[in-house]
Design a protein around this motif. Structure first.
Motif, PDB file in Angstrom:
ATOM      1  N   LEU A  94      -9.156  -7.466 -12.682  1.00 25.69           N
ATOM      2  CA  LEU A  94      -8.100  -7.361 -11.679  1.00 25.69           C
ATOM      3  C   LEU A  94      -8.227  -6.055 -10.895  1.00 25.69           C
ATOM      4  N   ILE A  95      -8.439  -4.963 -11.580  1.00 31.94           N
ATOM      5  CA  ILE A  95      -8.577  -3.657 -10.922  1.00 31.94           C
ATOM      6  C   ILE A  95      -9.780  -3.667  -9.973  1.00 31.94           C
ATOM      7  N   PHE A  96     -10.885  -4.256 -10.430  1.00 37.89           N
ATOM      8  CA  PHE A  96     -12.081  -4.345  -9.585  1.00 37.89           C
ATOM      9  C   PHE A  96     -11.806  -5.176  -8.331  1.00 37.89           C
ATOM     10  N   LEU A 104      -8.961  -5.743  -6.862  1.00 41.10           N
ATOM     11  CA  LEU A 104      -8.061  -5.007  -5.970  1.00 41.10           C
ATOM     12  C   LEU A 104      -8.840  -4.069  -5.052  1.00 41.10           C
ATOM     13  N   LEU A 105      -9.931  -3.542  -5.547  1.00 41.83           N
ATOM     14  CA  LEU A 105     -10.734  -2.594  -4.773  1.00 41.83           C
ATOM     15  C   LEU A 105     -11.609  -3.286  -3.733  1.00 41.83           C
ATOM     16  N   ILE A 114      -7.364  -7.667 -16.940  1.00 38.83           N
ATOM     17  CA  ILE A 114      -6.861  -6.504 -16.207  1.00 38.83           C
ATOM     18  C   ILE A 114      -8.017  -5.669 -15.647  1.00 38.83           C
ATOM     19  N   SER A 115      -9.110  -5.562 -16.401  1.00 38.52           N
ATOM     20  CA  SER A 115     -10.276  -4.821 -15.917  1.00 38.52           C
ATOM     21  C   SER A 115     -10.840  -5.453 -14.645  1.00 38.52           C
ATOM     22  N   ILE A 161      -7.547 -12.516  -5.437  1.00 38.17           N
ATOM     23  CA  ILE A 161      -7.323 -11.588  -6.546  1.00 38.17           C
ATOM     24  C   ILE A 161      -6.754 -12.303  -7.767  1.00 38.17           C
TER      25      ILE A 161
END
Length: 303
Positions: free
Chosen positions: A74-76, A78-79, A71-72, A95
């Protein structure tokens, strides 16, 4: 030596699948093998793995750490995805496929090679966490241009692997014993699941056309999957309370190459399945050269 034999065997079965599809182009139906694997053999593998030892805190904590790492990253992604790719489908592929590894058919045999069958419950729990990610977040990104999230989640509920995992956990919690003869049958099915899935991967790789392939997409995915994701995993493992051996098992699962499931879902939702298959080929090829060094590094860090 055992690790080398296991890795060689893995790629042998992949090559068998590749050769079979090339030789018997119209006679080999990969969909039949996928249905056999997903609805029969993979549930057996999951059930067998999760009933090997008693549930303990490490067995529950490990998949949680795995998901936190995923998840960590994944967030990166997405950015940064929109700055790397203009095409929306390529953004989705980058992604999600970067995070969906072959935690079942590569991580499990590698764990057995390094630590014996005592590693199977841990690799199986990580595989369940990965399956949960695939059929929630993964399906959302692959399907968002064609299907609703509700329809995708309904498809997720129909997958028997999750239900077999729940049953296995209940067996474990209530200490329900399994007859040795039945366990032998489950073990046969479990190893058959690994072989069949590797052959399926080879079949899909036979369809990749190298001249038309999107190398930017594949190399970007491979970098995240084989380098960046394991690096983040090392940081999480160092600051966690995991036993050193279990930390190595976590990292083995994190640097596994892309799973065939990526192609299955991409084809189901018309999200450039050939590009995804090519990315699997690239990550699998690079994995072959990196796996020995990765194992040496993580075993040295967590010795």
């Amino acid at each position: 030596m055992e690790t080398l034999i296991i890795i060689t065997s893995i790629y042998l079965f992949i090559c068998i699948g590749y050769a079979l599809k090339k030789i018997f182009t119209h006679d080999i139906n990969e969909k039949t093998l996928i249905l056999l694997s997903v609805y029969f053999l993979q549930p057996i593998l999951t059930f067998w793995g999760l009933t090997r030892v008693s549930i303990n805190n490490d067995l529950l904590y490990l998949p949680l750490v795995y998901l936190l790492v995923i998840i960590s990253v994944l967030i990166f992604l997405l950015l940064v995805a929109k700055y790397i790719f203009e095409d929306k489908q390529e953004q989705s592929i980058f992604i999600v496929s970067s995070l969906i590894g072959n935690t079942g058919n590569l991580s499990i045999p590698l764990g057995i090679a390094l630590f014996g069958e005592s590693s199977v419950p841990y690799t199986s729990m990580i595989n369940i966490a990965n399956i949960f990610f695939i059929y929630t977040i993964g399906i959302f990104f692959y399907a968002k241009s064609s299907f609703s999230l509700k329809e995708s989640l309904i498809s997720m509920v129909k997958i028997p692997i999750l239900w077999f995992a729940l049953i296995a956990l209940l067996f474990n919690y209530f200490s329900i014993s399994i007859d040795p003869q039945i366990n032998l049958v489950l073990e046969m099915g479990a190893y058959a699941a690994i072989v069949i899935q590797l052959i399926i991967l080879g079949i899909y790789l036979s369809k990749v056309k190298l001249r038309e392939h999107d190398y930017k997409l594949s190399l970007s995915i491979s970098f995240v999957k084989l380098v960046f994701l394991p690096a983040v995993g090392i940081v999480f493992a160092l600051y966690s309370d995991l036993d050193n051996q279990i930390a190595v098992i976590l990292l083995i699962s994190l640097f596994a190459p892309l799973a065939v499931t990526n192609v299955n879902i991409a084809a189901l939702y018309n999200c450039k399945p050939s590009s995804v298959a090519g990315a699997i080929l690239m990550s699998s090829f690079l994995f072959l050269f990196l796996i020995y060094f990765n194992i040496e590094i993580v075993t040295w860090i967590f010795r």
